[in-house]
Design a protein around this motif. Structure first.
Motif, PDB file in Angstrom:
ATOM      1  N   ILE A   1       0.874  -1.184   0.000  1.00  0.00           N
ATOM      2  CA  ILE A   1       0.000   0.000   0.000  1.00  0.00           C
ATOM      3  C   ILE A   1       0.908   1.229   0.000  1.00  0.00           C
ATOM      4  O   ILE A   1       0.708   2.192  -0.744  1.00  0.00           O
ATOM      5  CB  ILE A   1      -0.916  -0.011   1.246  1.00  0.00           C
ATOM      6  CG1 ILE A   1      -1.801  -1.266   1.260  1.00  0.00           C
ATOM      7  CG2 ILE A   1      -1.759   1.262   1.324  1.00  0.00           C
ATOM      8  CD1 ILE A   1      -2.441  -1.573   2.608  1.00  0.00           C
ATOM      9  N   ASP A   2       1.938   1.155   0.828  1.00  0.00           N
ATOM     10  CA  ASP A   2       2.945   2.217   0.954  1.00  0.00           C
ATOM     11  C   ASP A   2       3.684   2.471  -0.364  1.00  0.00           C
ATOM     12  O   ASP A   2       3.900   3.623  -0.748  1.00  0.00           O
ATOM     13  CB  ASP A   2       3.928   1.817   2.057  1.00  0.00           C
ATOM     14  CG  ASP A   2       5.120   2.744   2.173  1.00  0.00           C
ATOM     15  OD1 ASP A   2       4.943   3.863   2.695  1.00  0.00           O
ATOM     16  OD2 ASP A   2       6.223   2.354   1.748  1.00  0.00           O
ATOM     17  N   PHE A   3       4.046   1.384  -1.067  1.00  0.00           N
ATOM     18  CA  PHE A   3       4.812   1.567  -2.313  1.00  0.00           C
ATOM     19  C   PHE A   3       3.981   2.384  -3.308  1.00  0.00           C
ATOM     20  O   PHE A   3       4.469   3.324  -3.929  1.00  0.00           O
ATOM     21  CB  PHE A   3       5.176   0.229  -2.973  1.00  0.00           C
ATOM     22  CG  PHE A   3       6.038  -0.706  -2.148  1.00  0.00           C
ATOM     23  CD1 PHE A   3       6.444  -0.384  -0.858  1.00  0.00           C
ATOM     24  CD2 PHE A   3       6.441  -1.927  -2.676  1.00  0.00           C
ATOM     25  CE1 PHE A   3       7.240  -1.256  -0.110  1.00  0.00           C
ATOM     26  CE2 PHE A   3       7.231  -2.804  -1.948  1.00  0.00           C
ATOM     27  CZ  PHE A   3       7.624  -2.464  -0.661  1.00  0.00           C
TER      28      PHE A   3
ATOM     29  N   SER B   1       6.097  11.443   0.132  1.00  0.00           N
ATOM     30  CA  SER B   1       6.684  10.822   1.325  1.00  0.00           C
ATOM     31  C   SER B   1       5.588  10.398   2.304  1.00  0.00           C
ATOM     32  O   SER B   1       4.416  10.400   1.962  1.00  0.00           O
ATOM     33  CB  SER B   1       7.621  11.796   2.022  1.00  0.00           C
ATOM     34  OG  SER B   1       8.573  12.277   1.116  1.00  0.00           O
ATOM     35  N   HIS B   2       5.989  10.124   3.532  1.00  0.00           N
ATOM     36  CA  HIS B   2       5.039   9.827   4.604  1.00  0.00           C
ATOM     37  C   HIS B   2       4.494  11.139   5.157  1.00  0.00           C
ATOM     38  O   HIS B   2       5.082  12.191   4.939  1.00  0.00           O
ATOM     39  CB  HIS B   2       5.732   9.058   5.734  1.00  0.00           C
ATOM     40  CG  HIS B   2       6.320   7.766   5.296  1.00  0.00           C
ATOM     41  ND1 HIS B   2       7.148   7.020   6.091  1.00  0.00           N
ATOM     42  CD2 HIS B   2       6.201   7.076   4.135  1.00  0.00           C
ATOM     43  CE1 HIS B   2       7.526   5.931   5.438  1.00  0.00           C
ATOM     44  NE2 HIS B   2       6.956   5.944   4.242  1.00  0.00           N
ATOM     45  N   SER B   3       3.389  11.063   5.892  1.00  0.00           N
ATOM     46  CA  SER B   3       2.882  12.244   6.594  1.00  0.00           C
ATOM     47  C   SER B   3       2.764  11.926   8.084  1.00  0.00           C
ATOM     48  O   SER B   3       2.945  10.787   8.505  1.00  0.00           O
ATOM     49  CB  SER B   3       1.522  12.673   6.037  1.00  0.00           C
ATOM     50  OG  SER B   3       0.501  11.842   6.553  1.00  0.00           O
TER      51      SER B   3
ATOM     52  N   ALA C   1       1.474   4.334  -2.695  1.00  0.00           N
ATOM     53  CA  ALA C   1       1.232   5.693  -2.202  1.00  0.00           C
ATOM     54  C   ALA C   1       2.458   6.586  -2.430  1.00  0.00           C
ATOM     55  O   ALA C   1       2.312   7.768  -2.735  1.00  0.00           O
ATOM     56  CB  ALA C   1       0.844   5.661  -0.730  1.00  0.00           C
ATOM     57  N   HIS C   2       3.677   6.031  -2.276  1.00  0.00           N
ATOM     58  CA  HIS C   2       4.884   6.813  -2.595  1.00  0.00           C
ATOM     59  C   HIS C   2       4.868   7.255  -4.059  1.00  0.00           C
ATOM     60  O   HIS C   2       5.339   8.334  -4.400  1.00  0.00           O
ATOM     61  CB  HIS C   2       6.154   5.989  -2.354  1.00  0.00           C
ATOM     62  CG  HIS C   2       6.607   5.986  -0.929  1.00  0.00           C
ATOM     63  ND1 HIS C   2       7.097   7.099  -0.305  1.00  0.00           N
ATOM     64  CD2 HIS C   2       6.644   4.996   0.002  1.00  0.00           C
ATOM     65  CE1 HIS C   2       7.427   6.800   0.947  1.00  0.00           C
ATOM     66  NE2 HIS C   2       7.159   5.522   1.161  1.00  0.00           N
ATOM     67  N   ASP C   3       4.337   6.393  -4.924  1.00  0.00           N
ATOM     68  CA  ASP C   3       4.239   6.725  -6.347  1.00  0.00           C
ATOM     69  C   ASP C   3       3.017   7.598  -6.654  1.00  0.00           C
ATOM     70  O   ASP C   3       2.783   7.944  -7.812  1.00  0.00           O
ATOM     71  CB  ASP C   3       4.128   5.441  -7.192  1.00  0.00           C
ATOM     72  CG  ASP C   3       5.405   4.618  -7.159  1.00  0.00           C
ATOM     73  OD1 ASP C   3       6.461   5.194  -6.839  1.00  0.00           O
ATOM     74  OD2 ASP C   3       5.338   3.401  -7.441  1.00  0.00           O
TER      75      ASP C   3
HETATM   76 ZN    ZN Z   1       7.078   4.347   2.904  1.00  0.00          ZN
END
Ligand code: ZN
Ligand code: MG
Length: 364
Positions: free
Chosen positions: A259-261, A328-330, A263-265
């Motif tokens: 999910i993170d990958f 990035s992250h928030s 979202a980074h894109d």
């Molecule tokens: Zn990440």
């Protein structure tokens, strides 16, 4: 009329008398009475980068009711790390796994570099079987926080060595073959593991009865959800069958890693696919908990990724309508969903380090 009400009451009382248990026990399927105030099995599920916007995005684009809507208890977790308002997955994973705040980048140790036991270590010491199922490399920050101790999340080969040496483990599913097979020190960790009783596969086998099963499917991370298919939900099903054959219970960590990958894109379509996949895995865990008393299911995240928000879509939301504010992250807090035995202890605003402490308090 009164008579009927009385009759109904009498019938209800009789039913309760025959089906209820002493103490705080409740009835499960087979009419066994069990004390459900104690937790025997823990299924901890982490959607990497999944805060409320991601959950709501999954809900709004789903034809069906999502797994998230099945949870009776929800809470909020603050994700900041020891040294940063915005955590990475190493410090976030370590906080969830060990109950200790650390610096970004560090795995399974406190901010002053002292290794700390993870919930997996602690519950294994109590005699529970343990498993970790992810779609990233098994050496990646989130699973590593449960399985390894390292000052730097990028030390994949050292983390793989920790995993191979981890005496507590029964099942691992993920990617990352290269860190076990083609290493700088020329050691083949799969050979080492096989000599210690592990069965090593690059696919999900049929037989779940072995005591130590490693399913490492790909060189690095698994493919994205569209390509890899339903290996995550299937692996959760496999792990639950394998781990639940022991009366001491089990601890299983499951990660929707990618999910993170996506979202980074800022790739909404892929993120929705990943959420859909994780949602399926959660449903399998919830079905298990419904049929097996003394099981606690917690779903949470290490942090939010992408600063996702929803602006007016001018109609129904589709995956193309989501609005990203960062690559990035928030700092956004993340939800905590709880289901099953002890679930009521996970409401309110908590720190990410509280989650494992609250779980440990409930263990029988
Ligand atoms: Zn990440
Ligand atoms: Mg992760």
């Amino acid at each position: 009329m009164k008579k009927y009400v009385f009759l109904e009451f009498a019938l209800l009382s009789a039913t309760l008398l025959f089906t209820s248990c002493n103490n705080r026990g409740t009835v499960v399927n087979n009419n066994d009475c069990q004390d459900t105030s104690k937790v025997r099995n823990v299924i901890l599920m982490i959607g990497d980068g999944m805060s409320l916007p991601q959950v709501y995005a999954a809900m709004m684009t789903s034809e069906n009711t999502t797994s998230f809507e099945r949870f009776p208890v929800t809470g909020i977790s603050i994700t900041k790390s020891f040294n940063k308002e915005i955590t990475d997955s190493a410090a976030g994973g370590t906080a969830i796994a060990t109950g200790v705040k650390t610096k970004n980048g560090m795995i399974g140790m406190s901010a002053d570099s002292i290794p700390v036991p993870s919930i997996l270590d602690i519950l294994a010491e109590k005699g529970k079987k343990t498993g970790v199922v992810v779609t990233s490399s098994i050496t990646h920050a989130t699973p590593a926080s449960f399985l390894a101790k390292n000052i730097n999340r990028n030390n994949n080969e050292e983390i793989a060595m920790d995993i191979a040496n981890n005496e507590h483990l029964n099942i691992i599913v993920g990617g990352g073959r290269k860190y076990f097979e083609t290493r700088k020190d020329s050691i083949n960790l799969f050979d080492k593991m096989t000599s210690k009783g592990w069965k090593v596969f690059d696919y999900l086998p049929e037989d779940y009865s072995d005591d130590k099963i490693a399913v490492i499917t790909s060189k690095k991370h698994m493919e994205s959800a569209k390509i890899r298919g339903d290996i995550l939900p299937q692996s959760v099903n496999f792990a639950l069958k394998s781990l639940s054959n022991d009366e001491n219970g089990f601890f299983l960590m499951v990660e929707g890693s990618q999910i993170d990958f996506a979202a980074h894109d800022n790739d909404s379509v892929t993120m929705i696919d990943e959420l859909r996949d994780f949602d399926e895995a959660i449903n399998i865990a919830l079905d298990f908990a419904e049929n097996n008393a003394n099981t606690l299911v917690i779903v949470t995240a290490d942090h939010e990724t992408g600063g996702l928000t929803m602006i007016d879509p001018n109609g129904k939301y589709t995956a193309t309508d989501f609005h990203w504010t960062t690559k990035s992250h928030s700092a956004l807090p993340v939800p905590v969903f709880a289901f099953g035995s002890g679930a009521e202890n996970f409401s309110g605003i908590m720190d990410n380090t509280d989650i494992m402490k609250r779980i440990l308090k409930l263990i029988e």
